[in-house]
Design a protein around this motif. Structure first.
Motif, PDB file in Angstrom:
ATOM      1  N   THR A  92       0.851  -1.179   0.000  1.00  0.00           N
ATOM      2  CA  THR A  92       0.000   0.000   0.000  1.00  0.00           C
ATOM      3  C   THR A  92       0.886   1.227   0.000  1.00  0.00           C
ATOM      4  N   ASN A  94       1.816   5.161   1.358  1.00  0.00           N
ATOM      5  CA  ASN A  94       1.695   6.000   2.540  1.00  0.00           C
ATOM      6  C   ASN A  94       2.454   7.292   2.256  1.00  0.00           C
ATOM      7  N   SER A 119       3.662   2.548   9.484  1.00  0.00           N
ATOM      8  CA  SER A 119       2.534   2.463   8.552  1.00  0.00           C
ATOM      9  C   SER A 119       1.414   1.584   9.100  1.00  0.00           C
ATOM     10  N   ILE A 120       1.769   0.468   9.704  1.00  0.00           N
ATOM     11  CA  ILE A 120       0.763  -0.428  10.278  1.00  0.00           C
ATOM     12  C   ILE A 120      -0.019   0.286  11.382  1.00  0.00           C
ATOM     13  N   GLU A 122      -0.410   3.602  11.611  1.00  0.00           N
ATOM     14  CA  GLU A 122      -1.232   4.644  10.971  1.00  0.00           C
ATOM     15  C   GLU A 122      -2.492   4.051  10.326  1.00  0.00           C
ATOM     16  N   GLN A 123      -2.380   2.819   9.830  1.00  0.00           N
ATOM     17  CA  GLN A 123      -3.540   2.142   9.229  1.00  0.00           C
ATOM     18  C   GLN A 123      -4.497   1.614  10.293  1.00  0.00           C
ATOM     19  N   GLU A 124      -4.138   1.811  11.562  1.00  0.00           N
ATOM     20  CA  GLU A 124      -4.934   1.372  12.712  1.00  0.00           C
ATOM     21  C   GLU A 124      -5.093  -0.142  12.783  1.00  0.00           C
ATOM     22  N   LYS A 125      -4.081  -0.857  12.249  1.00  0.00           N
ATOM     23  CA  LYS A 125      -4.045  -2.309  12.383  1.00  0.00           C
ATOM     24  C   LYS A 125      -3.304  -2.710  13.657  1.00  0.00           C
TER      25      LYS A 125
END
Length: 199
Positions: A92, A94, A119-120, A122-125
């Motif tokens: 993905t 970012n 990034s993970i 920020e993706q709320e994962k």
């Protein structure tokens, strides 16, 4: 060979993940460096280490020059490979990471794991509520690989008061030695892959 402090960077705000850059330069000179005079004339820098280049460093430097003459810049190639691996793993885009990967003054590959974790989050994962220093090269499959300048990175993380640093399992022994020899309270955590780091 001189290494100096660069402030850790939380690339994605409120992620709690801090990249740990180190400024390194090789001075080319015939005579032995007067370390105190160098430190005095560069008092604006926080210098971690000054060490005489070994034959291994010299030959690596000469090899690097030869590669540059034929159009290959190893530092840029490491940075480019990190970019490919991070983008491949995340699958993905970012904006903050894309901006970081387009910087012209960066080199090496040790920010890979920090970029992926940022990034993970920020993706709320993944949720992270504590500031953590992170270093480690990364493969396309998420395997975390050894990096250099561990002492400098741990000292940088410690300087801004981070309590934890995640690094490659291959650097764990070196990291623990640094913590012990400088009597630091920072906790060093070794990981084999992104999943270990998330845990």
């Amino acid at each position: 060979m001189i290494s100096s402090y660069v402030p850790p960077e939380e690339l994605i705000k409120n992620s709690g993940i801090f990249l740990l850059p180190v400024y390194s330069i090789e001075l080319k000179q015939e005579e032995v460096l007067d370390e105190q005079a160098f430190r005095d004339s560069n008092s604006h820098l926080i210098i971690f280490d000054i060490k005489q280049a070994t034959n291994l460093h010299r030959y690596a430097g000469k090899t690097s020059i030869i590669f540059k003459l034929i159009g290959i810049n190893l530092e840029e190639d490491y940075f480019h490979q990190m970019s490919v691996n991070v983008k491949s793993y995340l699958n993905t885009s970012n904006p903050a990471i894309d901006e970081f990967l387009s910087r012209s003054n960066s080199g090496g590959n040790s920010a890979g794991l920090a970029l992926v974790l940022s990034s993970i989050i920020e993706q709320e994962k993944l949720k992270n509520n504590m500031p953590i220093g992170v270093t480690g090269a990364i493969s396309k499959s998420g395997k975390v690989k050894k990096v250099i300048s561990i002492k400098e990175k741990i000292l940088s993380a410690n300087k801004i008061g981070l309590s934890y640093i995640i690094l490659p399992i291959g650097n764990l022994e070196e990291g623990n030695d640094v913590v012990k020899s400088f009597n630091l309270t920072i906790e060093v955590i070794g990981v084999r892959n992104v999943d270990d780091a998330i845990q």
